[in-house]
Scaffold this motif. Sequence first.
Motif, mmCIF file in Angstrom:
data_model
loop_
_atom_site.group_PDB
_atom_site.id
_atom_site.type_symbol
_atom_site.label_atom_id
_atom_site.label_comp_id
_atom_site.label_asym_id
_atom_site.label_seq_id
_atom_site.Cartn_x
_atom_site.Cartn_y
_atom_site.Cartn_z
ATOM 1 N N ARG A 1 107.456 67.959 52.811
ATOM 2 C CA ARG A 1 107.884 66.649 52.320
ATOM 3 C C ARG A 1 108.513 66.781 50.933
ATOM 4 O O ARG A 1 109.552 66.178 50.640
ATOM 5 N N GLN A 2 107.877 67.560 50.062
ATOM 6 C CA GLN A 2 108.418 67.750 48.712
ATOM 7 C C GLN A 2 109.796 68.390 48.765
ATOM 8 O O GLN A 2 110.715 67.981 48.049
ATOM 9 N N PHE A 3 109.966 69.401 49.622
ATOM 10 C CA PHE A 3 111.265 70.066 49.758
ATOM 11 C C PHE A 3 112.323 69.098 50.276
ATOM 12 O O PHE A 3 113.433 69.025 49.732
ATOM 13 N N LEU A 4 112.004 68.359 51.312
ATOM 14 C CA LEU A 4 112.979 67.450 51.912
ATOM 15 C C LEU A 4 113.416 66.369 50.931
ATOM 16 O O LEU A 4 114.613 66.066 50.809
ATOM 17 N N LEU A 5 112.474 65.784 50.226
ATOM 18 C CA LEU A 5 112.819 64.751 49.256
ATOM 19 C C LEU A 5 113.682 65.313 48.134
ATOM 20 O O LEU A 5 114.619 64.664 47.662
ATOM 21 N N ALA A 6 113.375 66.548 47.710
ATOM 22 C CA ALA A 6 114.145 67.172 46.630
ATOM 23 C C ALA A 6 115.568 67.502 47.063
ATOM 24 O O ALA A 6 116.464 67.623 46.214
ATOM 25 N N THR A 7 115.802 67.666 48.368
ATOM 26 C CA THR A 7 117.153 67.950 48.865
ATOM 27 C C THR A 7 117.884 66.678 49.275
ATOM 28 O O THR A 7 118.986 66.750 49.826
ATOM 29 N N GLY A 8 117.270 65.520 49.037
ATOM 30 C CA GLY A 8 117.918 64.264 49.386
ATOM 31 C C GLY A 8 117.857 63.941 50.861
ATOM 32 O O GLY A 8 118.666 63.146 51.354
ATOM 33 N N THR A 9 116.909 64.527 51.570
ATOM 34 C CA THR A 9 116.773 64.291 53.005
ATOM 35 C C THR A 9 115.764 63.180 53.252
ATOM 36 O O THR A 9 114.620 63.279 52.819
ATOM 37 N N PRO A 10 116.154 62.102 53.929
ATOM 38 C CA PRO A 10 115.186 61.035 54.234
ATOM 39 C C PRO A 10 114.039 61.569 55.087
ATOM 40 O O PRO A 10 114.253 62.357 56.005
ATOM 41 N N VAL A 11 112.841 61.152 54.783
ATOM 42 C CA VAL A 11 111.652 61.631 55.479
ATOM 43 C C VAL A 11 111.034 60.483 56.259
ATOM 44 O O VAL A 11 110.733 59.427 55.695
ATOM 45 N N MET A 12 110.840 60.709 57.542
ATOM 46 C CA MET A 12 110.183 59.713 58.385
ATOM 47 C C MET A 12 108.686 59.752 58.164
ATOM 48 O O MET A 12 108.134 60.768 57.747
ATOM 49 N N ALA A 13 108.027 58.651 58.468
ATOM 50 C CA ALA A 13 106.572 58.640 58.425
ATOM 51 C C ALA A 13 106.061 59.667 59.413
ATOM 52 O O ALA A 13 106.608 59.812 60.508
ATOM 53 N N GLU A 14 105.012 60.386 59.027
ATOM 54 C CA GLU A 14 104.507 61.457 59.885
ATOM 55 C C GLU A 14 104.030 60.898 61.207
ATOM 56 O O GLU A 14 103.329 59.880 61.266
#
Length: 375
Positions: free
Chosen positions: A343-356
Amino acid sequence: MAEHTEQAVLTTDLSRPICTVLVDTSAATDERTRVAFQNARLRGSRVELTLPGAGWGAAVARGLRHAAQIGAKEVVLADPIVPADLEAPAAESRLASALRRLREQERPGAVCSPLAAPWWQRLLAIHVLRPLCAPSLGLTLVDPQARTLVLSGDAVPGVLSPSWGLMRMGWEHGHGLGLLAAVREAGLDVGQTLPRIPHPEAFARSMNRDPVDRGEASALLPTALRLASVASSVRDPVPVVPWVADLGLVKGQLPPPEVFTAMLTQCSRAAQVVASRPGVAAGWPEPLLNSWHAARALQADIPAIAERLWLTYLARLGPWLRFGASAGGYTVPARHSVVAAARQFLLATGTPVMAEQSPADVRGESIPSSLPGTG
């Protein structure tokens, strides 16, 4: 395998003509594969293409060129080396599911059908490849190595003649990640099915295979890193889940003792190398994020970046394995640490994260947890 594949295709649409193509890479003097193919009970036509001694990638390229020549509307790449899903009724097989999903896509491109594996055989994917590829592919892959896929006819030209740096990915390393990358870069959709259940003998062999495979990493990491340079060029960012599973979590499932010991030994050596290099962080996911940014540079040294990432991954893996072992394997706490890092990596790359979601694929289907030795 040929009969199973044909039946899976026919159950999805009886009206479509079907041709089964064998790309035979066995020695010119070895007739066993060709004889078995000739004796297969097939309803459609069949074609034999021979490439003695060729690898998986060359065989895939040859088969796809044939598909392009005859104007195939859909192509099934079925890997016979690791037979799976053969016991399931054709209509319920993962191949049939993959074809149905392909036809449901807005821009039909590719659907991969991964093979289920013990969690310790997916460690590189769990910690590195799944988050690293997600910003570009728009999904979190179960198995970045997937070698059984279905492609739309529109995807074939993009796979055979990928643009820009994807040309360097090739198929010589024997994995489907480059195929998926080319399809996605062409602006088409990429998806996956639930994992196929391997043949018992193949599953038993996988239990003792070396999970810390430098050869596997040297094939997959450069492709995944090159994907970073197109993370913002293929349509709008797609929300992804930070975690997927092969099978349900099974508490207490650990690798065979000799495999686990060998893994920890390799990780300890890597940790010593990382500690001896000033400025190389052993935390996580900072090295993963640093590698992603470095790979996006105009003249990125991909092999050097991949080597650094491999070492820092091993340095991360050792403590994580000990943490998991103390709790009984790939348990919920161990999984939570993976989710947090992804999650930390995805957010840092600007990738939207879905609820788990629950431990399932992107369609939210439940995954059985009753198979031995899985997590």
